[in-house]
Write an enzyme that holds these catalytic residues in place. Structure first.
Site: not given
Ligand code: BJW
Length: 234
Positions: A56, A91-92, A94, A109, A177, A204
């Site tokens: 981080y 979710q970002n 930044d 997040h 996302t 995409e």
């Molecule tokens: C472009 C582009 C350009 C590129 N123009 N587009 C099984 C089933 C269901 C759920 C679960 C499960 N097992 C576990 C879970 C829960 C788990 C989960 O989801 N796991 C999955 C992997 C299955 N989730 C959790 O644990 C969450 N908490 C939770 O569920 O608590 C329970 C609860 C919820 C609600 C109420 C009560 C209780 C917590 C999730 C925490 C995520 N943390 C992170 C890291 C911390 C932050 C950090 O360090 O930055 O957050 S992980 C990471 O992924 C980060 C992001 O915010 C998050 C999402 O990623 P994002 O933003 O979608 O990025 P990418 O890279 O995946 O996608 C980018 C997209 O942009 C792509 O599509 C590209 O094509 C596109 N792109 N360039 C436009 N120029």
């Protein structure tokens, strides 16, 4: 009367990609270099806190050099000029949306420019590197300082406020996302249940693309300003 009265916009790493900040799951993204279990879970932090601090600290330094792009600016412009409610949920971790002028914004997040004290739960601005030897500015205890971000297994911030907004929205837009991480990936289903029009703006098709009534694919700096222009001229 605006065509939509209550808009909720979910953003992800793709929004900041063209500002030079890496996404997670694209090829060469953050998860290609780090195992998420090591750097984005409470267990990983307990096992090797120094690796997590360094991860981080590095990202905080990179983000400090980044500037908002045309997509961040377009979203701030929508909030300023649109006659209906516009809630941004990012979710970002930044602060590029704030830098662009966004106001009604939830960092579900967390934020990399804040620290969280595991001793007293204080969550305060913190622009410097974090390490295990620092004392919390609030309780003054050493060793409890961690980044104020939400790791896997932790509950995202402001879920009740987000659920209320999704249940009342008439337009839901997801930008940059992958639809891979819950609960954010389920927001489109909640918006559909509320009767909202749903739009995906992504490089995409995402994992949840099938849920969206309208899908526009391309770089955020091109498709987001174009879509916002359309909304503002309706
Ligand atoms: C472009 C582009 C350009 C590129 N123009 N587009 C099984 C089933 C269901 C759920 C679960 C499960 N097992 C576990 C879970 C829960 C788990 C989960 O989801 N796991 C999955 C992997 C299955 N989730 C959790 O644990 C969450 N908490 C939770 O569920 O608590 C329970 C609860 C919820 C609600 C109420 C009560 C209780 C917590 C999730 C925490 C995520 N943390 C992170 C890291 C911390 C932050 C950090 O360090 O930055 O957050 S992980 C990471 O992924 C980060 C992001 O915010 C998050 C999402 O990623 P994002 O933003 O979608 O990025 P990418 O890279 O995946 O996608 C980018 C997209 O942009 C792509 O599509 C590209 O094509 C596109 N792109 N360039 C436009 N120029």
């Amino acid at each position: 009367m605006p065509r939509h009265e209550k808009i909720v916009i979910l953003t992800g790493a793709g929004l900041s990609a063209e500002s030079g900040l890496a996404t997670f799951r694209d090829s060469g993204g953050i998860w290609a270099q780090y195992d998420y279990r090591d750097v984005a879970t409470p267990d990983g932090f307990q096992r090797n806190p120094n690796l997590v601090y360094e991860f981080y600290n590095m990202r905080r330094r990179e983000a400090a050099k980044a500037v908002p792009n045309a997509a961040h600016a377009a979203l701030a412009r929508l909030q300023r000029d649109y006659p209906g409610d516009v809630l941004l949920v990012t979710q970002n971790i930044d602060d590029l949306l704030e830098q662009a002028g966004a106001q009604n914004l939830i960092h579900m997040h967390g934020e990399m420019t804040k620290m969280l004290c595991t001793h007293c739960d204080a969550r305060l601005p913190w622009a410097e590197d974090l390490s295990a030897d620092l004392a919390c500015p609030e309780c003054e205890l050493i060793g409890g300082m961690r980044p104020a971000v939400v790791w896997f297994g932790e509950v995202p911030y402001e879920m009740a406020r987000i659920a209320t907004a999704l249940g009342a929205c008439d337009l839901f837009i997801a930008i940059g996302t992958s639809g891979n991480v819950y609960p954010a990936a389920s927001f489109v289903a909640a918006a559909l249940e509320a009767g909202a029009h749903t739009v995906e703006l992504n490089l995409e098709p995402s994992d949840t693309a099938g849920y969206f009534a309208e899908r526009l694919h391309g770089p955020a700096t091109e498709i987001v300003p174009a879509y916002i222009d359309r909304l503002l001229s309706e």
